[in-house]
Design a protein around this motif. Structure first.
Motif, PDB file in Angstrom:
ATOM      1  N   ASP A  46      59.651  54.995  49.951  1.00 39.14           N
ATOM      2  CA  ASP A  46      59.564  55.480  48.569  1.00 39.14           C
ATOM      3  C   ASP A  46      60.854  55.091  47.875  1.00 39.14           C
ATOM      4  OD1 ASP A  46      57.716  57.660  46.944  1.00 39.14           O
ATOM      5  OD2 ASP A  46      59.790  57.651  46.266  1.00 39.14           O
ATOM      6  N   ASP A  48      62.085  56.413  44.819  1.00 37.33           N
ATOM      7  CA  ASP A  48      62.764  57.392  43.959  1.00 37.33           C
ATOM      8  C   ASP A  48      64.186  57.628  44.466  1.00 37.33           C
ATOM      9  OD1 ASP A  48      60.595  57.650  42.327  1.00 37.33           O
ATOM     10  OD2 ASP A  48      60.100  59.708  42.910  1.00 37.33           O
ATOM     11  N   PHE A  50      67.643  60.217  44.294  1.00 34.68           N
ATOM     12  CA  PHE A  50      68.024  61.611  44.090  1.00 34.68           C
ATOM     13  C   PHE A  50      69.540  61.690  43.929  1.00 34.68           C
ATOM     14  CE2 PHE A  50      64.262  61.086  46.648  1.00 34.68           C
ATOM     15  CZ  PHE A  50      63.333  61.814  45.930  1.00 34.68           C
ATOM     16  N   TYR A  97      71.334  64.532  36.134  1.00 29.21           N
ATOM     17  CA  TYR A  97      69.918  64.698  36.456  1.00 29.21           C
ATOM     18  C   TYR A  97      69.750  65.040  37.930  1.00 29.21           C
ATOM     19  CZ  TYR A  97      69.144  62.459  31.964  1.00 29.21           C
ATOM     20  OH  TYR A  97      69.152  62.162  30.637  1.00 29.21           O
ATOM     21  N   THR A 101      64.136  57.212  38.743  1.00 26.39           N
ATOM     22  CA  THR A 101      63.334  56.167  39.380  1.00 26.39           C
ATOM     23  C   THR A 101      64.258  55.106  39.966  1.00 26.39           C
ATOM     24  OG1 THR A 101      63.269  54.823  37.389  1.00 26.39           O
ATOM     25  CG2 THR A 101      61.502  56.448  37.657  1.00 26.39           C
ATOM     26  N   GLN A 105      65.494  55.369  35.423  1.00 25.49           N
ATOM     27  CA  GLN A 105      64.904  56.251  34.403  1.00 25.49           C
ATOM     28  C   GLN A 105      64.926  57.686  34.915  1.00 25.49           C
ATOM     29  OE1 GLN A 105      64.934  54.253  31.660  1.00 25.49           O
ATOM     30  NE2 GLN A 105      63.153  55.496  31.083  1.00 25.49           N
ATOM     31  N   PRO A 106      65.436  58.642  34.114  1.00 21.84           N
ATOM     32  CA  PRO A 106      65.541  60.023  34.614  1.00 21.84           C
ATOM     33  C   PRO A 106      64.168  60.640  34.841  1.00 21.84           C
ATOM     34  CG  PRO A 106      66.051  59.942  32.269  1.00 21.84           C
ATOM     35  CD  PRO A 106      65.945  58.514  32.733  1.00 21.84           C
ATOM     36  N   LEU A 107      64.030  61.340  35.978  1.00 23.20           N
ATOM     37  CA  LEU A 107      62.769  62.009  36.318  1.00 23.20           C
ATOM     38  C   LEU A 107      62.878  63.520  36.146  1.00 23.20           C
ATOM     39  CD1 LEU A 107      61.725  60.087  39.557  1.00 23.20           C
ATOM     40  CD2 LEU A 107      60.341  60.283  37.476  1.00 23.20           C
ATOM     41  N   ILE A 108      63.898  64.104  36.741  1.00 22.53           N
ATOM     42  CA  ILE A 108      64.015  65.568  36.729  1.00 22.53           C
ATOM     43  C   ILE A 108      65.327  65.969  36.049  1.00 22.53           C
ATOM     44  CG2 ILE A 108      64.126  67.669  38.164  1.00 22.53           C
ATOM     45  CD1 ILE A 108      61.369  66.421  38.253  1.00 22.53           C
ATOM     46  N   GLN A 109      65.186  66.921  35.134  1.00 19.66           N
ATOM     47  CA  GLN A 109      66.288  67.365  34.268  1.00 19.66           C
ATOM     48  C   GLN A 109      67.494  67.889  35.065  1.00 19.66           C
ATOM     49  OE1 GLN A 109      66.198  66.892  31.094  1.00 19.66           O
ATOM     50  NE2 GLN A 109      64.128  67.185  30.259  1.00 19.66           N
ATOM     51  N   TYR A 111      68.938  70.479  36.178  1.00 18.93           N
ATOM     52  CA  TYR A 111      68.797  71.927  36.396  1.00 18.93           C
ATOM     53  C   TYR A 111      69.590  72.356  37.632  1.00 18.93           C
ATOM     54  CZ  TYR A 111      66.025  71.444  40.606  1.00 18.93           C
ATOM     55  OH  TYR A 111      65.636  71.167  41.894  1.00 18.93           O
ATOM     56  N   TYR A 157      66.591  76.597  32.757  1.00 19.60           N
ATOM     57  CA  TYR A 157      65.543  76.520  33.782  1.00 19.60           C
ATOM     58  C   TYR A 157      65.557  77.738  34.696  1.00 19.60           C
ATOM     59  CZ  TYR A 157      65.478  71.892  31.898  1.00 19.60           C
ATOM     60  OH  TYR A 157      65.414  70.844  31.023  1.00 19.60           O
ATOM     61  N   LYS A 365      64.111  62.961  50.615  1.00 14.20           N
ATOM     62  CA  LYS A 365      64.574  63.582  49.379  1.00 14.20           C
ATOM     63  C   LYS A 365      65.885  64.345  49.617  1.00 14.20           C
ATOM     64  CE  LYS A 365      63.001  66.841  45.801  1.00 14.20           C
ATOM     65  NZ  LYS A 365      61.872  67.663  45.331  1.00 14.20           N
TER      66      LYS A 365
ATOM     67  N   LYS B 159      60.604  70.947  34.410  1.00 13.03           N
ATOM     68  CA  LYS B 159      61.845  70.207  34.626  1.00 13.03           C
ATOM     69  C   LYS B 159      61.678  68.687  34.583  1.00 13.03           C
ATOM     70  CE  LYS B 159      62.573  72.597  38.348  1.00 13.03           C
ATOM     71  NZ  LYS B 159      62.928  73.522  39.430  1.00 13.03           N
ATOM     72  N   VAL B 161      61.512  65.149  33.042  1.00 15.17           N
ATOM     73  CA  VAL B 161      61.987  64.517  31.808  1.00 15.17           C
ATOM     74  C   VAL B 161      60.779  63.863  31.123  1.00 15.17           C
ATOM     75  CG1 VAL B 161      63.500  62.732  30.853  1.00 15.17           C
ATOM     76  CG2 VAL B 161      64.272  64.090  32.817  1.00 15.17           C
ATOM     77  N   THR B 164      58.998  59.688  31.417  1.00 14.33           N
ATOM     78  CA  THR B 164      59.237  58.807  32.566  1.00 14.33           C
ATOM     79  C   THR B 164      58.014  58.727  33.485  1.00 14.33           C
ATOM     80  OG1 THR B 164      61.581  59.395  32.550  1.00 14.33           O
ATOM     81  CG2 THR B 164      60.755  58.277  34.503  1.00 14.33           C
TER      82      THR B 164
END
Lengths: 386, 386
Positions: A46, A48, A50, A97, A101, A105-109, A111, A157, A365, B159, B161, B164
């Motif tokens: 994968d 992604d 982190f 973040y 990706t 590109q941002p995926l998760i804010q 938080y 959040y 992850k 959460k 973004v 994306t």
């Protein structure tokens, strides 16, 4: 115990098995940064990325360059990951973040406060490695954000209704003990000593519950025990890892009583957390022996065992306790037998209670280039001192 | 197979073991509502209350009253829980919290859409049981909130973004298939048929991936497969449970081709999800056989097995497939041998891969008075038809 031989074992595993694995398998030469989702043989499953793990790999290769050998390929590996993080990891204002990706590109804010702590740690170490002040400045900006956010790290959040049950969490003060030492060249000696006194007090007097002899993961805002799922939660690996951060800080501040207490807590936690039936250290427990909410409570995780090895060696070196050494032998035995993959590089991360491999990934992850190499490095260096 | 005998077995277990357990152990006679954190023997080990489980117990006792027998104590149990939920479960505007304290103080904000769906289901059934229109009105208000929120169910707690990776999740359309039938007396026949056509299409043509022969938990906003952790995620129990919702809806709408397809998907999912080594159905899998993120992936959960029994009996009754019956025998055998507690009432919820009890609670944050009694009731009633 042949310390010389053992020291060599840890060093060789680090430099001949683990570091080459991440150097060759994890770097994304097309977009920058690192793949961390690597299967047993090291193939990417994968793409992604982190922030925790990107930052931790920047830190690890910078640290190796700074402390082991000034290898060009280590510095370049750290630098390219740092550049990728600098460009894509935050919102322009050092709010980091959680994930992005492959392309950035941002995926998760932003938080998760630990995206910030590991970014700060990474850029501080990369600043040292490169001599580039820009990296140190990023570390300092990020550190300032952490301090701003520390009373409500999740910000908007945060799903807890204000006023009903205000809990303080152990993880941030614990990580700050380590981060302050990592950033002492940026934060200054005076700050580290002042902050260190407060942090030691928080960890050793608030989260450590003398009536249990254990550290809990959450306490009420007033520092009292919360008889709730969160308040009863124990994470033995977390508590034991914190003890070597505390021992480092106490050694730095020359506080012998704190070292002694951290040594005792290490042993008490291990006594509680060790699985007498199958061996290994449980992931989660409940302080009152009620069922924990975490279904994975009885699994055996790599980082728990590596961090425990570090704490035991430091506690042995600093106190001379035979009990620490005996525990080290036992945990060392379990760890090398169960987590090291005899066939392919890097170590397994996730075992079931019986000690069988439950997920045969080498990275994902949450598992990246961090606890195995940092643990091997720390043990190598501690063992060298005997 | 002796259907009469089996039917009696399910009925007796429901009425003589499971229902009395919840009736006597879970009601909070002081503050109202239900304790769900009950240990192996039924003693309360934590007093927090979770809207999912409060609502599901209101539903279960209302349903028993409506469909099995008009027992006063069942109605009273449902009614008092409904009153507690009505008073404390939402913010005054039918936004349902996730959890509250024993006394009803809100703990976790209304971030979870399934607190809403189970509240709607509860009050619709309680309205039927009591004839009290206020309850039906609460169900309708709540249903309207669900429809308002369905495109971004987590609202400000989301959460991801924006822009994306926009994913659609399977759980809400799946639950709506069941909720619409539960609320048909409130929503009207025409609405249920119109909405049913859309929902069936969503479940059977969007989340079902013919190239895999399986239902995935998340797809891209445009309905395409997402080759990411979320996009590859399989939850066999979820998919199989959805198939009996779909069979109920298709039976109601007289759609024989859909019944046939749901029957096929049930068997295909079971074939994929069954643990050939240790028996039982896996909790999570990856569509491409990569390591899933969920550490509990290989555990065997009570609800997965009970929902599968329901789907297999419906698929057998509606299609006459011998394969469904053979699978039913196999899953029935596993379920009764492993989940039923031979010593104390109610069933275990959490087994490890080997089928050993991993957490011996009878209720907790996610296990309450729902899947065991609903499953026993559904199987009893299906078996009665043969």
């Amino acid at each position: 115990m042949d310390f010389k031989q053992l020291s060599k074992q840890y060093k060789n595993e680090l430099l001949e098995n683990v570091v080459p694995f991440w150097l060759s398998q994890s770097q994304d030469h097309e977009f920058g940064g690192y793949f961390t989702c690597l299967d047993r043989e090291g193939k990417v499953y994968d793409t992604d990325k982190f922030i925790w793990l990107q930052a931790r790999e920047v830190w690890l290769f910078s640290m190796l360059y700074n402390k082991v050998e000034q290898k060009k390929e280590w510095l370049e590996c750290a630098r390219q990951g740092g550049e990728f993080l600098k460009e894509y990891g935050h919102d322009g204002n050092y709010n980091w973040y959680f994930s992005f990706t492959r392309e950035g590109q941002p995926l998760i804010q932003p938080y998760n406060i630990f995206s910030y702590t590991f970014a700060a740690m990474a850029f501080a170490q990369l600043g040292l490695a490169t001599g580039n002040d820009e990296y140190s400045a990023i570390a300092k900006h990020t550190y300032d954000r952490i301090i701003e956010k520390q009373d409500n790290p999740k910000g908007r959040y945060n799903k807890a209704v204000p006023g009903t049950r205000e809990l303080k969490n152990f993880a941030l003060p614990m990580i700050m003990c380590n981060l302050n030492l990592e950033m002492e060249h940026i934060l200054g000696h005076e700050y580290v000593e002042q902050s260190g006194t407060k942090l030691i007090n928080e960890v050793m007097n608030t989260f450590y519950r003398p009536e249990l002899g254990l550290i809990v993961e959450n306490v009420n805002a007033d520092g009292s025990f919360s008889d709730t799922f969160d308040g009863r939660l124990l994470n033995p690996g977390h508590a034991i890892e914190a003890m070597w951060f505390i021992m480092d800080l106490a050694e730095r501040m020359n506080k012998k009583d704190i070292i002694q207490k951290a040594h005792q807590i290490t042993l008490q936690t291990l006594e509680q957390g060790w699985d007498k039936e199958h061996g290994g250290i449980f992931y989660f427990m409940d302080a009152k022996n009620h069922p924990p909410q975490q279904l994975e409570w009885d699994q055996k995780l790599w980082w728990v065992h590596l961090e425990t090895l570090i704490s035991l060696l430091k506690s042995y070196r600093l106190t001379g306790s035979q009990e620490s050494l005996d525990w080290f032998e036992k945990v060392h035995q379990y760890t090398w037998t169960h987590f090291k993959d005899a066939q392919f590089p890097e170590w397994f991360g996730y075992l079931n209670r019986q000690g069988e491999v439950s997920l045969n990934l080498k990275g994902g992850k949450w598992k990246g280039c961090f606890h195995v190499p940092r643990g091997l490095y720390q043990c190598w260096k501690e063992l060298e001192k005997f």
